[in-house]
Design a protein around this motif. Structure first.
Motif, PDB file in Angstrom:
ATOM      1  N   LYS A 247       4.916 -17.411 -19.394  1.00 26.64           N
ATOM      2  CA  LYS A 247       6.043 -18.033 -18.577  1.00 26.64           C
ATOM      3  C   LYS A 247       6.463 -16.867 -18.346  1.00 26.64           C
ATOM      4  O   LYS A 247       6.950 -16.807 -16.995  1.00 26.64           O
ATOM      5  CB  LYS A 247       6.587 -18.603 -19.494  1.00 26.64           C
ATOM      6  N   ALA A 248       7.024 -15.948 -19.156  1.00 28.69           N
ATOM      7  CA  ALA A 248       7.836 -14.856 -18.775  1.00 28.69           C
ATOM      8  C   ALA A 248       6.887 -13.904 -18.194  1.00 28.69           C
ATOM      9  O   ALA A 248       7.298 -13.531 -16.687  1.00 28.69           O
ATOM     10  CB  ALA A 248       7.996 -13.722 -19.526  1.00 28.69           C
ATOM     11  N   GLY A 249       5.358 -13.828 -17.787  1.00 30.38           N
ATOM     12  CA  GLY A 249       4.592 -13.083 -17.060  1.00 30.38           C
ATOM     13  C   GLY A 249       4.974 -14.116 -15.039  1.00 30.38           C
ATOM     14  O   GLY A 249       4.714 -13.446 -14.264  1.00 30.38           O
ATOM     15  N   ALA A 250       4.380 -15.607 -14.911  1.00 37.37           N
ATOM     16  CA  ALA A 250       4.957 -16.550 -14.361  1.00 37.37           C
ATOM     17  C   ALA A 250       6.244 -16.122 -13.560  1.00 37.37           C
ATOM     18  O   ALA A 250       6.426 -16.498 -12.657  1.00 37.37           O
ATOM     19  CB  ALA A 250       4.611 -17.816 -14.591  1.00 37.37           C
ATOM     20  N   ASP A 251       7.245 -15.737 -13.726  1.00 30.89           N
ATOM     21  CA  ASP A 251       8.390 -16.026 -14.144  1.00 30.89           C
ATOM     22  C   ASP A 251       8.857 -15.084 -12.796  1.00 30.89           C
ATOM     23  O   ASP A 251       9.636 -14.946 -12.239  1.00 30.89           O
ATOM     24  CB  ASP A 251       9.843 -15.774 -15.155  1.00 30.89           C
ATOM     25  N   ILE A 252       8.487 -14.273 -13.679  1.00 29.10           N
ATOM     26  CA  ILE A 252       8.193 -12.541 -12.812  1.00 29.10           C
ATOM     27  C   ILE A 252       7.849 -12.473 -11.809  1.00 29.10           C
ATOM     28  O   ILE A 252       8.291 -11.905 -10.559  1.00 29.10           O
ATOM     29  CB  ILE A 252       7.988 -11.312 -14.031  1.00 29.10           C
ATOM     30  N   VAL A 253       6.326 -12.968 -11.673  1.00 29.17           N
ATOM     31  CA  VAL A 253       5.523 -13.279 -10.218  1.00 29.17           C
ATOM     32  C   VAL A 253       5.853 -13.949  -9.462  1.00 29.17           C
ATOM     33  O   VAL A 253       5.808 -14.115  -7.695  1.00 29.17           O
ATOM     34  CB  VAL A 253       4.173 -13.615 -10.698  1.00 29.17           C
ATOM     35  N   ALA A 254       6.821 -15.282  -9.382  1.00 28.68           N
ATOM     36  CA  ALA A 254       7.357 -15.677  -9.151  1.00 28.68           C
ATOM     37  C   ALA A 254       8.475 -14.807  -8.042  1.00 28.68           C
ATOM     38  O   ALA A 254       8.539 -15.495  -6.392  1.00 28.68           O
ATOM     39  CB  ALA A 254       8.562 -17.163  -9.431  1.00 28.68           C
TER      40      ALA A 254
ATOM     41  N   VAL B 136      13.464  -8.719 -13.670  1.00 25.50           N
ATOM     42  CA  VAL B 136      12.003  -7.893 -14.301  1.00 25.50           C
ATOM     43  C   VAL B 136      12.612  -7.319 -16.031  1.00 25.50           C
ATOM     44  O   VAL B 136      11.976  -8.545 -16.867  1.00 25.50           O
ATOM     45  CB  VAL B 136      11.520  -7.486 -14.072  1.00 25.50           C
ATOM     46  N   LYS B 137      13.330  -6.812 -16.237  1.00 18.78           N
ATOM     47  CA  LYS B 137      14.051  -6.251 -17.862  1.00 18.78           C
ATOM     48  C   LYS B 137      14.523  -7.416 -17.916  1.00 18.78           C
ATOM     49  O   LYS B 137      14.334  -7.326 -19.668  1.00 18.78           O
ATOM     50  CB  LYS B 137      14.557  -5.139 -17.539  1.00 18.78           C
ATOM     51  N   ALA B 138      15.364  -8.117 -17.527  1.00 19.23           N
ATOM     52  CA  ALA B 138      16.276  -9.008 -18.084  1.00 19.23           C
ATOM     53  C   ALA B 138      15.387 -10.513 -18.273  1.00 19.23           C
ATOM     54  O   ALA B 138      15.582 -11.119 -19.607  1.00 19.23           O
ATOM     55  CB  ALA B 138      17.322  -9.933 -17.822  1.00 19.23           C
ATOM     56  N   ILE B 139      14.117 -10.873 -18.227  1.00 18.04           N
ATOM     57  CA  ILE B 139      12.971 -11.502 -18.223  1.00 18.04           C
ATOM     58  C   ILE B 139      12.992 -11.036 -19.247  1.00 18.04           C
ATOM     59  O   ILE B 139      12.254 -11.328 -20.615  1.00 18.04           O
ATOM     60  CB  ILE B 139      12.150 -12.163 -17.190  1.00 18.04           C
TER      61      ILE B 139
END
Length: 127
Positions: free
Chosen positions: A61-68, A113-116
């Motif tokens: 999920k974190a990876g998907a949030d970042i890529v979004a 990104v760091k916050a995510i």
């Protein structure tokens, strides 16, 4: 009734109804009425697997949030551009107002990104 066997190393195994072998637990002489290998797993093993599954889902999920927010091609482009700007300064140059603005945008995205990632670490630790 189940069957127990001992291998050359002295480990004793029994077989579940589906034919899958598993080590005997303390106090067992055979496995009786085990429907599948999942039933033969210890609670600690089941907990560890469930934890690993949750941690993986949090990471995904974190990876998907970042890529979004910053698609991978934009991440590569930003990295390359920042390298150009850093090299300009290292070589004694001065950034223009436009270049300073580029740096500010990339730094803002990086902070997001760091916050995510930080929240992902917190979520993973809570599992």
């Amino acid at each position: 009734m189940g069957t127990a066997i001992q291998n050359a190393e002295g480990n004793v195994y029994s077989f579940a109804r589906n034919g899958a072998p598993r080590p005997l637990r303390d106090g067992e002489t055979y496995i009786n009425d085990v429907d599948d290998i999942e039933d033969a797993k210890s609670e600690a093993q089941k907990t560890a697997e469930a934890t690993a599954t949750l941690v993986k889902a949090i990471k995904v999920k974190a990876g998907a949030d970042i890529v979004a927010i910053v698609p991978e091609y934009k991440q590569r482009n930003a990295l390359a551009r920042m390298l150009e700007l850093v090299n300009k300064k290292v070589d004694g140059g001065t950034l223009t107002a436009e270049e300073d603005a580029e740096v500010a945008v990339v730094e803002s995205l990086w902070a997001t990104v760091k916050a995510i990632r930080a929240q992902s670490d917190i979520d993973e630790a809570a599992v």
